[in-house]
Write an enzyme that holds these catalytic residues in place. Structure first.
Site, PDB file in Angstrom:
ATOM      1  N   LYS A  94      28.031  28.368  -6.432  1.00 46.87           N
ATOM      2  CA  LYS A  94      28.689  27.121  -6.803  1.00 46.87           C
ATOM      3  C   LYS A  94      30.172  27.399  -7.005  1.00 46.87           C
ATOM      4  O   LYS A  94      30.546  28.284  -7.779  1.00 46.87           O
ATOM      5  CB  LYS A  94      28.066  26.591  -8.085  1.00 46.87           C
ATOM      6  CG  LYS A  94      28.514  25.223  -8.484  1.00 46.87           C
ATOM      7  CD  LYS A  94      27.734  24.853  -9.723  1.00 46.87           C
ATOM      8  CE  LYS A  94      27.984  23.453 -10.139  1.00 46.87           C
ATOM      9  NZ  LYS A  94      27.181  23.134 -11.319  1.00 46.87           N
TER      10      LYS A  94
ATOM     11  N   LEU B  37      24.873  23.559   0.859  1.00 49.48           N
ATOM     12  CA  LEU B  37      23.802  22.756   0.263  1.00 49.48           C
ATOM     13  C   LEU B  37      24.297  21.379  -0.151  1.00 49.48           C
ATOM     14  O   LEU B  37      23.559  20.399  -0.095  1.00 49.48           O
ATOM     15  CB  LEU B  37      23.219  23.474  -0.963  1.00 49.48           C
ATOM     16  CG  LEU B  37      22.515  24.807  -0.686  1.00 49.48           C
ATOM     17  CD1 LEU B  37      22.042  25.415  -1.994  1.00 49.48           C
ATOM     18  CD2 LEU B  37      21.355  24.607   0.268  1.00 49.48           C
ATOM     19  N   GLY B  38      25.524  21.285  -0.590  1.00 49.82           N
ATOM     20  CA  GLY B  38      26.044  19.986  -1.014  1.00 49.82           C
ATOM     21  C   GLY B  38      27.444  20.115  -1.550  1.00 49.82           C
ATOM     22  O   GLY B  38      28.022  21.199  -1.634  1.00 49.82           O
ATOM     23  N   GLU B  39      28.017  18.947  -1.903  1.00 52.48           N
ATOM     24  CA  GLU B  39      29.371  18.930  -2.451  1.00 52.48           C
ATOM     25  C   GLU B  39      29.506  17.779  -3.415  1.00 52.48           C
ATOM     26  O   GLU B  39      28.745  16.817  -3.394  1.00 52.48           O
ATOM     27  CB  GLU B  39      30.418  18.795  -1.343  1.00 52.48           C
ATOM     28  CG  GLU B  39      30.366  17.475  -0.586  1.00 52.48           C
ATOM     29  CD  GLU B  39      31.478  17.348   0.422  1.00 52.48           C
ATOM     30  OE1 GLU B  39      32.588  17.773   0.094  1.00 52.48           O
ATOM     31  OE2 GLU B  39      31.224  16.818   1.515  1.00 52.48           O
ATOM     32  N   GLY B  40      30.488  17.912  -4.293  1.00 52.04           N
ATOM     33  CA  GLY B  40      30.782  16.871  -5.260  1.00 52.04           C
ATOM     34  C   GLY B  40      32.275  16.684  -5.360  1.00 52.04           C
ATOM     35  O   GLY B  40      33.050  17.178  -4.538  1.00 52.04           O
ATOM     36  N   GLN B  41      32.685  15.962  -6.405  1.00 52.39           N
ATOM     37  CA  GLN B  41      34.100  15.640  -6.529  1.00 52.39           C
ATOM     38  C   GLN B  41      34.947  16.874  -6.799  1.00 52.39           C
ATOM     39  O   GLN B  41      36.098  16.952  -6.400  1.00 52.39           O
ATOM     40  CB  GLN B  41      34.295  14.618  -7.657  1.00 52.39           C
ATOM     41  CG  GLN B  41      35.734  14.160  -7.819  1.00 52.39           C
ATOM     42  CD  GLN B  41      35.872  13.127  -8.915  1.00 52.39           C
ATOM     43  OE1 GLN B  41      34.899  12.691  -9.475  1.00 52.39           O
ATOM     44  NE2 GLN B  41      37.101  12.745  -9.215  1.00 52.39           N
TER      45      GLN B  41
ATOM     46  N   GLY C 215      33.742  20.338  -6.486  1.00 50.30           N
ATOM     47  CA  GLY C 215      33.310  21.612  -5.962  1.00 50.30           C
ATOM     48  C   GLY C 215      32.210  21.473  -4.931  1.00 50.30           C
ATOM     49  O   GLY C 215      31.848  20.385  -4.518  1.00 50.30           O
TER      50      GLY C 215
ATOM     51  N   ASP D  71      18.431  15.578 -15.857  1.00 48.63           N
ATOM     52  CA  ASP D  71      18.175  15.244 -14.452  1.00 48.63           C
ATOM     53  C   ASP D  71      16.965  16.011 -13.945  1.00 48.63           C
ATOM     54  O   ASP D  71      16.990  16.597 -12.871  1.00 48.63           O
ATOM     55  CB  ASP D  71      19.415  15.556 -13.607  1.00 48.63           C
ATOM     56  CG  ASP D  71      19.349  14.898 -12.222  1.00 48.63           C
ATOM     57  OD1 ASP D  71      18.444  14.057 -12.005  1.00 48.63           O
ATOM     58  OD2 ASP D  71      20.179  15.227 -11.365  1.00 48.63           O
TER      59      ASP D  71
ATOM     60  N   VAL E  10      28.389  23.545  -3.314  1.00 46.82           N
ATOM     61  CA  VAL E  10      27.291  24.470  -3.531  1.00 46.82           C
ATOM     62  C   VAL E  10      26.899  25.043  -2.177  1.00 46.82           C
ATOM     63  O   VAL E  10      26.636  24.288  -1.230  1.00 46.82           O
ATOM     64  CB  VAL E  10      26.080  23.771  -4.188  1.00 46.82           C
ATOM     65  CG1 VAL E  10      24.956  24.783  -4.415  1.00 46.82           C
ATOM     66  CG2 VAL E  10      26.484  23.132  -5.506  1.00 46.82           C
TER      67      VAL E  10
END
Length: 862
Positions: free
Chosen positions: A606, A567-571, A573, A717, A575
């Site tokens: 996550k 679904l997505g990624e960040g700095q 981790g 958010d 998802v």
């Protein structure tokens, strides 16, 4: 990143040294030292004091040092005219003052005295005092309504002064107390006054156009003398002199102008008096040049200099290049040849019927001058060594020395930071086992099935996006505003310090402090330690709710997770969308799934990367602890965890219809269907949704937010991208939007580091870094707008990100220029006017609560 920040500071310092041009009121809004203590006690005086504990030195805005009663109070009741009692501040030098702030007396909660209204007087020499008035002539300023809140008032026009007096006005007579702060910057020009002919009137096509200096604070007869006015207010006139920067002013307001026929000598003579003898390099004059209406910039400027009693006989003459093509107003720089003087007399010669000026500024430095100078050079010196023109460059040498020292210190800091970063990485790897012992969740052996299955499917899915979003939440008092608007408002900054790797701004207090505003110019805080996409903001939760209880979740076998989609990624981790086999059987009774099924359950997983630092790991575990306690039908639930070994995982619900934004994008409103037969076939092939179903979704979101607000929980958010849709239009609030590349355009990146969902954020969240229940209410109003427009457009789609931020400044100024989201076509007037606009009220205390929103929406459905 820190190296870039420090380099940016060096650039700003060097720029500030090299650029010494006219003042800019939008940037000149720094606190001058009442709160910070830069203004000493001996520089604060008063006409009287009620007692020693309410002396003038206690009249500092928002400062409680445990001494005194927390404010200045005169010894008698203030009079209605406000002309007897005053609190005086000596700034020690001339300052350009654009803003004032006031408070009442707190006295540790025992005081309730404040000034409802007040006047301001100011002086440049301590002798001649001038009463301030606004551009329409009003002298009384509206003050406080209670003893605690800070009330900020723009001074329009701004003032140039060394001494400022606050004079409380009461009606009827009453006891008042005040705390004050001044905002502005140092007046580098040193200009004490200018003398000019009085401005004249133009008749243009039957329209009266007045070019008088309406804010001049000196004497006025045939000439204006011993004062300053519009030529030094920092406001430049527009190209078309019939229009003004200031709302509601008459044509020609921004300019002072003269007619050639009324001045037979063919020039306008201006005399400028300065605070001391200075070495002048140039003069900048802002002129209008609309020659189609008979207005041109000056043809020639002849400037004379005086250091004693007589004008020198050798003037400087300057002839600008005449522009016969562009009619735009512009600055003309007149070189003054490094001449020394304490006064300058300039004659500006007409080149057409009219000449209009809106601003005059000087570039100069300190100089020593022998007042007994005679024409010619002394016989014992060479022409190039005339001591009477010797420039005192001691300040320059001191400044250069300071810059060299600052640069050396910054280089040392850069080396230390780089050294610390290298060693920190080495120590983190070496102390992995020690770190794991400190975590609240125990780690066990990871099954290899999930890892191999995960890696194989990831490699098959192709290249992943390199875009990473750093979670900016939570913010703290070091937050700084993300655009050039930081220079316009005094509220939102306190420190120029950066938050380093060993420092965290993650408080655990409930809500957000509404402390008094401060201002300083600084960069955005370093956010390298914040987690990438925390489902909920940790700072806004009252952690006492969970203290002393075991909030650990049931461990779920990793080999029963089947990877479906990233679904997505960040700095820190990623998802993933996964299927969890048999997870229903392992859930607690209060987490049981309504519809039992033997088929795997769709879940969101996550994960935290194995190389995440200590702060990120602790935040991840805190998030698990918090989410495990959230119980509401409209909040995505934490089902299980995998924390026996790296990577740490949390397993949450995921609804089969995906997020609300994409769900609504594919629908059309039933009431909006056109009956035109030519396109009926196309529209009937699309899914429909009714207005009542949309309001039902909003009711569910408001219900979930009502539950969060009951826990003092700020989401930060809220948007349709962060709401999931299940069967029968069930809505649950989540927070996966930031980590998804699909919604990259919904977040505004700040200087390549942090991202903000600015189109959903309240003005105080963007400008002040304040996140409260009221700011969530603002975001709910935008979310409701999204729902009723079926997410066909991004909020404020007609505005760029920078224009959205500028619009928040209009909400702050509250002058009726702010832009609101338009009413959706299917939205009733009552819902838009009472609910949506209510969510976007400037005053956060006037916005409805989620309890009120939920009630109102429920009544709408009834």
């Amino acid at each position: 990143m820190k190296v870039r920040q420090i380099s940016h500071h060096v650039f700003v310092i060097l720029l500030a040294v090299t650029v010494r041009s006219q003042v800019n009121p939008e940037m000149c809004r720094y606190p001058l030292g009442m709160t910070g203590g830069q203004i000493q006690d001996e520089d604060i005086s008063a006409s009287s004091q009620w007692s020693e504990s309410t002396a003038a030195r206690f009249g500092r805005l928002d400062l409680d040092n445990g001494d005194g009663d927390g404010a200045w109070c005169p010894d008698i009741m203030s009079e209605p005219d406000g002309l007897k009692e005053y609190l005086q501040v000596d700034l020690r030098s001339l300052h350009f003052i654009t803003l004032v702030g006031t408070q009442g007396r707190h006295a540790d909660g025992m005081g309730n005295e404040f000034a409802q209204r007040y006047r301001i007087k100011y002086s440049r020499d301590g002798t001649n005092w001038v009463g301030w008035h606004d551009r329409k002539g009003s002298q009384v300023i509206e003050g406080n309504r209670n003893a605690y809140d800070v009330v900020l008032k723009d001074l329009e026009p701004p003032i140039i002064a060394r001494f400022v007096r606050f004079m409380p006005v009461t009606d009827p007579s009453m006891i008042v107390c005040m705390r004050v702060e001044l905002y502005g910057c140092e007046w580098l020009d040193g200009l004490m006054s200018y003398s000019i002919p009085e401005g004249q009137e133009m008749i243009y096509r039957g329209l009266d156009v007045y070019f008088n200096d309406s804010v001049y604070d000196g004497a006025s007869a045939e000439r204006l003398t011993k004062g300053l006015g519009q030529l030094t207010d920092g406001t430049w006139g527009l190209d078309d002199f019939l229009h003004s920067h200031i709302y509601g002013m008459w044509p020609g307001y921004d300019y002072v102008g003269w007619n050639n026929k009324s001045l037979p000598k063919g020039y306008v003579e201006m005399i400028f008096e300065f605070d001391r003898i200075r070495n002048f390099t140039s003069m900048k004059v802002h002129c209008n040049n609309m020659f189609s209406r008979g207005v041109r910039m000056f043809r020639q400027a002849t400037c004379y200099f005086r250091s004693g009693s007589d004008w020198e006989g050798d003037p400087v003459t300057f002839r600008p290049t005449v522009d016969r093509v562009s009619q735009g107003a512009r600055f003309i720089t007149v070189s003054l040849g490094d001449r020394t003087a304490s006064a300058i007399k300039c004659r500006f010669h007409f080149s057409d019927l009219w000449m209009l000026f809106s601003e005059v500024a000087f570039q100069s430095g300190s100089a020593e001058y022998n007042t007994s100078r005679k024409h010619g050079h002394p016989t014992n010196t060479l022409p190039g060594e005339d001591p009477t023109h010797k420039v005192d460059d001691s300040n320059t040498r001191i400044l250069i020395g300071c810059l060299v020292a600052i640069i050396a210190i910054l280089l040392t800091i850069i080396v230390i930071i780089l050294w610390r970063q290298v060693w920190q990485k080495m120590l983190e790897k070496a102390s992995r086992r020690l770190l794991d012992d400190e975590l609240t969740a125990r780690l066990a052996v990871q099954t290899q099935a999930f890892s191999s299955h995960h890696s194989s499917l990831s490699s098959e899915s192709g290249s992943t996006s390199n875009s990473t979003y750093e979670r900016i939440f939570p913010l703290c008092s070091d937050y700084q505003e993300p655009s050039r608007l930081i220079r316009k408002l005094p509220e939102f900054a306190q420190s120029t310090e950066h938050i380093g790797p060993s420092t965290s701004c993650r408080g655990l207090a409930s809500g957000v402090s509404d402390g008094a505003p401060h201002y300083a110019e600084a960069d955005i805080i370093s956010l390298q330690e914040s987690s990438d996409s925390s489902t909920y903001s940790i700072t806004a939760v009252n952690m006492n709710l969970f203290a002393g209880s075991d909030s650990s979740m049931r461990e779920f076998p990793r080999d029963k997770l089947t990877f479906k989609e990233k679904l997505g990624e960040g700095q820190f981790g990623e998802v993933h969308l996964c299927e969890a086999e048999g997870i229903q059987d392992s859930l607690d009774e209060d987490l049981s799934i309504e519809e039992k099924s033997d088929s795997p359950l769709l879940v969101a997983v996550k994960t935290l990367r194995e190389d995440a630092n200590k702060n990120a790991r602790n935040d991840f575990l805190k998030e698990i602890r918090i989410m495990s306690r959230l119980r509401d039908p409209n909040i995505v639930r934490l089902l299980a965890v995998c924390v026996d070994t790296d990577p740490l995982c949390m397993i949450t619900e995921y609804m089969e219809n995906g997020d609300l934004n994409q769900f609504l994008c594919n629908l059309r409103l039933k009431e909006a269907v056109d009956e035109n037969k030519m396109d009926r076939g196309e529209k009937e092939g699309e899914s429909m949704i009714s207005y009542s179903k949309l309001i039902g979704m909003a009711v569910q979101i408001s219900s979930g937010m009502k539950y969060l607000s009951s826990l003092n929980f700020v989401h930060r958010d809220l948007a349709t991208r962060n709401c999931l849709v299940g069967k029968n239009y069930t809505i649950k609030i989540a927070d996966f939007g930031m980590s998804r590349n699909l919604y990259r355009g919904d977040y505004y990146r700040i200087q390549g580091r942090a991202v903000l969902p600015i189109r959903w954020m309240s003005w105080e969240s963007i400008l002040l870094g304040k996140f409260t229940m009221a700011s969530d209410v603002w975001a709910f109003g935008v979310t409701l707008w999204e729902i009723l427009t079926l997410c066909k457009k991004q909020p404020y789609s007609q505005l760029s990100d920078e224009q959205v931020i500028e619009n928040t400044g209009e909400f702050f100024r509250d002058q009726g220029k702010q832009v609101y989201l338009p009413k959706p076509l299917c939205c009733p007037d009552r819902v838009y006017n009472e609910l949506m606009l209510g969510c976007w009220r400037r005053n956060a205390k006037q916005r409805p609560s989620f309890q009120e929103i939920h009630t109102q929406l429920t009544e709408t459905l009834a």
